[in-house]
Design an enzyme around this catalytic site. Sequence first.
Site, PDB file in Angstrom:
ATOM      1  CG  HIS A 214      -0.143   0.294   2.510  1.00 55.32           C
ATOM      2  ND1 HIS A 214       0.563  -0.676   3.170  1.00 55.32           N
ATOM      3  CD2 HIS A 214       0.034   1.432   3.236  1.00 55.32           C
ATOM      4  CE1 HIS A 214       1.144  -0.171   4.246  1.00 55.32           C
ATOM      5  NE2 HIS A 214       0.851   1.117   4.307  1.00 55.32           N
TER       6      HIS A 214
HETATM    7  C1  UD1 Z   1      -1.154   6.070   5.815  1.00 55.19           C
HETATM    8  C2  UD1 Z   1       0.257   6.449   6.238  1.00 55.19           C
HETATM    9  C3  UD1 Z   1       1.187   5.259   5.996  1.00 55.19           C
HETATM   10  C4  UD1 Z   1       0.669   4.016   6.702  1.00 55.19           C
HETATM   11  C5  UD1 Z   1      -0.778   3.757   6.311  1.00 55.19           C
HETATM   12  C6  UD1 Z   1      -1.325   2.658   7.156  1.00 55.19           C
HETATM   13  C7  UD1 Z   1       0.856   8.803   5.910  1.00 55.19           C
HETATM   14  C8  UD1 Z   1       1.639   9.758   5.086  1.00 55.19           C
HETATM   15  N1  UD1 Z   1       0.773   7.569   5.422  1.00 55.19           N
HETATM   16  O1  UD1 Z   1      -1.128   5.784   4.424  1.00 55.19           O
HETATM   17  O2  UD1 Z   1       2.464   5.561   6.537  1.00 55.19           O
HETATM   18  O3  UD1 Z   1       1.469   2.923   6.331  1.00 55.19           O
HETATM   19  O4  UD1 Z   1      -1.573   4.929   6.551  1.00 55.19           O
HETATM   20  O5  UD1 Z   1      -2.377   1.983   6.551  1.00 55.19           O
HETATM   21  O6  UD1 Z   1       0.357   9.166   6.937  1.00 55.19           O
HETATM   22  N2  UD1 Z   1      -8.714   5.553   2.345  1.00 55.19           N
HETATM   23  C9  UD1 Z   1      -9.973   5.029   2.502  1.00 55.19           C
HETATM   24  N3  UD1 Z   1     -10.425   4.819   3.769  1.00 55.19           N
HETATM   25  C10 UD1 Z   1      -9.709   5.107   4.870  1.00 55.19           C
HETATM   26  C11 UD1 Z   1      -8.438   5.643   4.694  1.00 55.19           C
HETATM   27  C12 UD1 Z   1      -7.940   5.865   3.439  1.00 55.19           C
HETATM   28  O7  UD1 Z   1     -10.673   4.745   1.536  1.00 55.19           O
HETATM   29  O8  UD1 Z   1     -10.188   4.868   5.985  1.00 55.19           O
HETATM   30  C13 UD1 Z   1      -8.172   5.757   0.974  1.00 55.19           C
HETATM   31  C14 UD1 Z   1      -8.452   7.141   0.415  1.00 55.19           C
HETATM   32  O9  UD1 Z   1      -8.656   6.992  -0.952  1.00 55.19           O
HETATM   33  C15 UD1 Z   1      -7.147   7.871   0.665  1.00 55.19           C
HETATM   34  C16 UD1 Z   1      -6.110   6.760   0.511  1.00 55.19           C
HETATM   35  O10 UD1 Z   1      -6.757   5.599   1.029  1.00 55.19           O
HETATM   36  O11 UD1 Z   1      -6.938   8.893  -0.244  1.00 55.19           O
HETATM   37  C17 UD1 Z   1      -4.834   7.024   1.295  1.00 55.19           C
HETATM   38  O12 UD1 Z   1      -5.103   7.288   2.668  1.00 55.19           O
HETATM   39  P1  UD1 Z   1      -4.049   8.130   3.544  1.00 55.19           P
HETATM   40  O13 UD1 Z   1      -4.486   8.164   4.956  1.00 55.19           O
HETATM   41  O14 UD1 Z   1      -3.743   9.441   2.913  1.00 55.19           O
HETATM   42  O15 UD1 Z   1      -2.719   7.310   3.417  1.00 55.19           O
HETATM   43  P2  UD1 Z   1      -2.442   5.753   3.556  1.00 55.19           P
HETATM   44  O16 UD1 Z   1      -2.055   5.223   2.230  1.00 55.19           O
HETATM   45  O17 UD1 Z   1      -3.569   5.114   4.271  1.00 55.19           O
HETATM   46  N1  UDP Z   2      -3.574  -5.451   9.076  1.00 56.84           N
HETATM   47  C1  UDP Z   2      -4.896  -5.795   9.352  1.00 56.84           C
HETATM   48  N2  UDP Z   2      -5.696  -6.147   8.289  1.00 56.84           N
HETATM   49  C2  UDP Z   2      -5.255  -6.162   7.009  1.00 56.84           C
HETATM   50  C3  UDP Z   2      -3.911  -5.806   6.746  1.00 56.84           C
HETATM   51  C4  UDP Z   2      -3.093  -5.443   7.806  1.00 56.84           C
HETATM   52  O1  UDP Z   2      -5.330  -5.798  10.503  1.00 56.84           O
HETATM   53  O2  UDP Z   2      -6.049  -6.482   6.114  1.00 56.84           O
HETATM   54  C5  UDP Z   2      -2.718  -5.030  10.207  1.00 56.84           C
HETATM   55  C6  UDP Z   2      -1.415  -5.781  10.363  1.00 56.84           C
HETATM   56  O3  UDP Z   2      -1.591  -6.914  11.189  1.00 56.84           O
HETATM   57  C7  UDP Z   2      -0.506  -4.756  11.011  1.00 56.84           C
HETATM   58  C8  UDP Z   2      -1.055  -3.421  10.529  1.00 56.84           C
HETATM   59  O4  UDP Z   2      -2.322  -3.701   9.957  1.00 56.84           O
HETATM   60  O5  UDP Z   2      -0.632  -4.775  12.421  1.00 56.84           O
HETATM   61  C9  UDP Z   2      -0.127  -2.826   9.507  1.00 56.84           C
HETATM   62  O6  UDP Z   2      -0.718  -1.668   9.007  1.00 56.84           O
HETATM   63  P1  UDP Z   2      -0.367  -1.083   7.587  1.00 56.84           P
HETATM   64  O7  UDP Z   2       0.282  -2.112   6.763  1.00 56.84           O
HETATM   65  O8  UDP Z   2      -1.597  -0.444   7.096  1.00 56.84           O
HETATM   66  O9  UDP Z   2       0.622   0.113   7.955  1.00 56.84           O
HETATM   67  P2  UDP Z   2       2.196   0.205   8.230  1.00 56.84           P
HETATM   68  O10 UDP Z   2       2.556  -0.775   9.273  1.00 56.84           O
HETATM   69  O11 UDP Z   2       2.902  -0.016   6.927  1.00 56.84           O
HETATM   70  O12 UDP Z   2       2.381   1.616   8.657  1.00 56.84           O
END
Ligand code: UD1
Ligand code: UDP
Length: 366
Positions: A214
């Site tokens: 992601h």
């Molecule tokens: C964010 C964090 C990343 C982390 C990830 C965990 C930053 C810069 N990035 O990335 O470090 O690894 O969270 O999962 O803070 N969206 C939804 N529903 C939600 C949230 C997001 O549909 O509840 C979609 C939206 O289209 C949004 C995109 O995901 O634009 C990205 O969401 P965003 O919170 O900006 O960044 P992540 O990729 O989730």
């Molecule tokens: N995770 C979850 N469901 C999923 C994928 C990941 O509960 O479908 C959990 C996973 O066990 C881990 C956390 O989400 O604890 C990792 O989050 P993510 O990969 O979104 O963010 P990152 O760790 O890269 O910041």
Amino acid sequence: MEDGKSVMRVKISIVLGTRPEIIKMSPIIRECERRALDYFILHTGQHYSYNMDKAFFEELELPEAKYNLDAGSGYHGEQTGKILVGAERVLQKERPNFVLVQGDTNSTLAGALAATKLGIKVGHVEAGLRSYDRRMPEEVNRTLTDHCSDYLFAPTEKSKKILIGEGIPEEKIFITGNTVVDAVYQNLEIANRKRKIMSDLGLQPKKYFIVTVHRQENVDNKARFAWILRGLKKIAKEFGLPIVYPIHPRSRKRIEESGLRSDGVRLIDPVDFLSFLQLESNAKLVFTDSGGVQEETCILKVPCVTLRDNTERPETIEVGSNILAGTHPDRILKCTKIMFFKENGWQNPFGNGTAGEKTIEILSTL
Ligand code: UD1
Ligand code: UDP
């Protein structure tokens, strides 16, 4: 306190906003509950979809956030700015003694910045991680957060050394282990008892692969994401095992927008933490660009192939649970062949599952 722990008469604000922050803050929240501390949760609203947010509060039985800033999605400045403004208002009203932030998201940085400008002490949980790749938004967030924090809770000796190397005074740094270990230990047995996602998906233990990809640098770059998907197609062909990808909403959106194909890969919606732990712990191997998943696979003794060029979790590479494959299809295949036959006798370098307790105990002595 009866159990000999220090008595604490301060107010703590726990700031969180995304899936990994909810999971990794859960042991700290549980410890606050156990000690009946004066604390509240400030949710930034960065993640808001049920399966990225509420699902985790429910299954981990966390109290509801006292505030939700509803920041939602947006580009970096917009999202970080909204959280900064909202957090400042709440913190001005509540005046906690400590603000705890976790990890490296926009919520982490904005929460830390709002607090420090108000003269409120900031504790950074999971301090001292570095990928040394400033193109990643997470690297900027974690570095800046470390440098504006008053207390740095480093998961390992290595992360402590990194902080000292950047000039952060040693007395501000505490090695606690990573709270992800607590979260895994507290929930793994419950996951295997309560969830039945393996049978729902028709999967046999050690006879399937899991994928989570992601990160912005991978999925927002069409060529890189295409390479990863091509690599996974090669894996499906070579090993003949199912590949299940609980796909993050960002990645789903990119596939839909760009028309990329995901042949050989079974896309499912993101799953809850207990279901994910069940999938992860029974997988033959996991492909990921997630930070938390690199750690969890190491703890669960499941080999991991990281689809990135660098990692801020070098401990996983050192113990041998993880390999950096980058994103080229041939290299992904080559690294998979190495990790497929990997013996999993490595040691978990991230602590013994008491990081939440240690963090709160340290705060109580400050
Ligand atoms: C964010 C964090 C990343 C982390 C990830 C965990 C930053 C810069 N990035 O990335 O470090 O690894 O969270 O999962 O803070 N969206 C939804 N529903 C939600 C949230 C997001 O549909 O509840 C979609 C939206 O289209 C949004 C995109 O995901 O634009 C990205 O969401 P965003 O919170 O900006 O960044 P992540 O990729 O989730
Ligand atoms: N995770 C979850 N469901 C999923 C994928 C990941 O509960 O479908 C959990 C996973 O066990 C881990 C956390 O989400 O604890 C990792 O989050 P993510 O990969 O979104 O963010 P990152 O760790 O890269 O910041």
